[in-house]
Design an enzyme around this catalytic site. Sequence first.
Site, mmCIF file in Angstrom:
data_model
loop_
_atom_site.group_PDB
_atom_site.id
_atom_site.type_symbol
_atom_site.label_atom_id
_atom_site.label_comp_id
_atom_site.label_asym_id
_atom_site.label_seq_id
_atom_site.Cartn_x
_atom_site.Cartn_y
_atom_site.Cartn_z
ATOM 1 N N ASP A 150 0.804 -1.224 0.000
ATOM 2 C CA ASP A 150 0.000 0.000 0.000
ATOM 3 C C ASP A 150 0.837 1.274 0.000
ATOM 4 O O ASP A 150 0.314 2.353 -0.254
ATOM 5 C CB ASP A 150 -0.920 0.026 1.219
ATOM 6 N N ARG A 178 -19.152 -5.026 -15.037
ATOM 7 C CA ARG A 178 -18.571 -6.236 -14.471
ATOM 8 C C ARG A 178 -17.474 -5.835 -13.487
ATOM 9 O O ARG A 178 -16.797 -4.819 -13.669
ATOM 10 C CB ARG A 178 -17.976 -7.138 -15.560
#
Length: 373
Positions: free
Chosen positions: A135, A291
């Site tokens: 991160d 999607r």
Amino acid sequence: MAKRVGVLTAGGDSPGLNAAIRGLGKAAIGRFGMELVGFRDGIRGLATNNTIELTASALSGILTAGGTILGTSRDKVQRMVVDGEVRDMIPAIGEVYARNNLDCLVMLGGGGTAKNAKRLADAGLNVIHLPKTIDKDVAQTDNTFGFSTALEIATEAIDRLHSTAHSHHRILLVELMGHRAGWLTLGAGIAGGADIILLPEIPYTVESVAATINARRDKGSNFSVVAVAEGARDVSDAAAVSAAQALVASAKTPEAKAAARAHLAHVIDGQREHTFKLARELEAATGLESRVTILGYVQRGGTPCAADRLLGSRIGAAAAWHIDQGDFGIMVASRGEGTAPVPLDKVAGFTNLVPVDHAWVQTARDLGTGLGD
């Protein structure tokens, strides 16, 4: 006598951990004549004295290996569940430290590990923290090993989704890791050419995201790729989380803080699968099929890239030098092409978030990428 150094990895696994262990070990053993003791499975292994001798031969061949040869866990030193009970394991860890005749303990991990490291340093142990996380949200360091590999993986995923989005005239949303910080999503979104990038630091509105998609369609592009950080939220959900976090911060008693934390967990739990919710909302707003792809753990698995091997090796080797110099209670931070020691009290409890005016954010805006605001 040779200095004895304990080493463990904690928190989530991350590419480059083994490179850093190797960098620390080769420099500590080969240059400074130290001995290394590894603790298996993170803080839990430290608390239970689950050890392995890290000799030069044990470090051979691990540079390119993903994960961590030591194993990991997410335990807290002051609140560990043992035999069904929550215990403060700092005294037990101090005994293990003394029993192994350690001169220093090196802890490889992210923000949670920095907090654990500071607690142990405050208890009198010689501790050094090495920053890892995909991160890149550890404070006071330019980079963390693991980020570059995850960035490559996430970028390739976005690259591959473009062809499906274009072929089927769909909105494809790809959810990337990053609960609090959007560095990975922002970097991969720019590098992969995402049309919209949604970050935890910039709450979005469905109307703004849909407007970007509709504007693209008006110009002849009947598809869009949306990079979504797992911590991204719309304006109302972000406000609910902020209010709950404020309750935790303002709680005065242990009972009130526990209740506030339970409320925060309830709020966050109610926002799970937010990317699927966003997909449904965008279908309704644009008329395009949507999607969702969630990369999940694949982002931090596999062989570390060259950049993470180099970074882990540099930081690990620098840690050995600091141990030799007697520099403890620090994190070894990345600084440009070098490293720098940073006191743990400037790291623990702080988070490196994406500034809303950061150069990467401005680059995304200059490219015409929607940020949902």
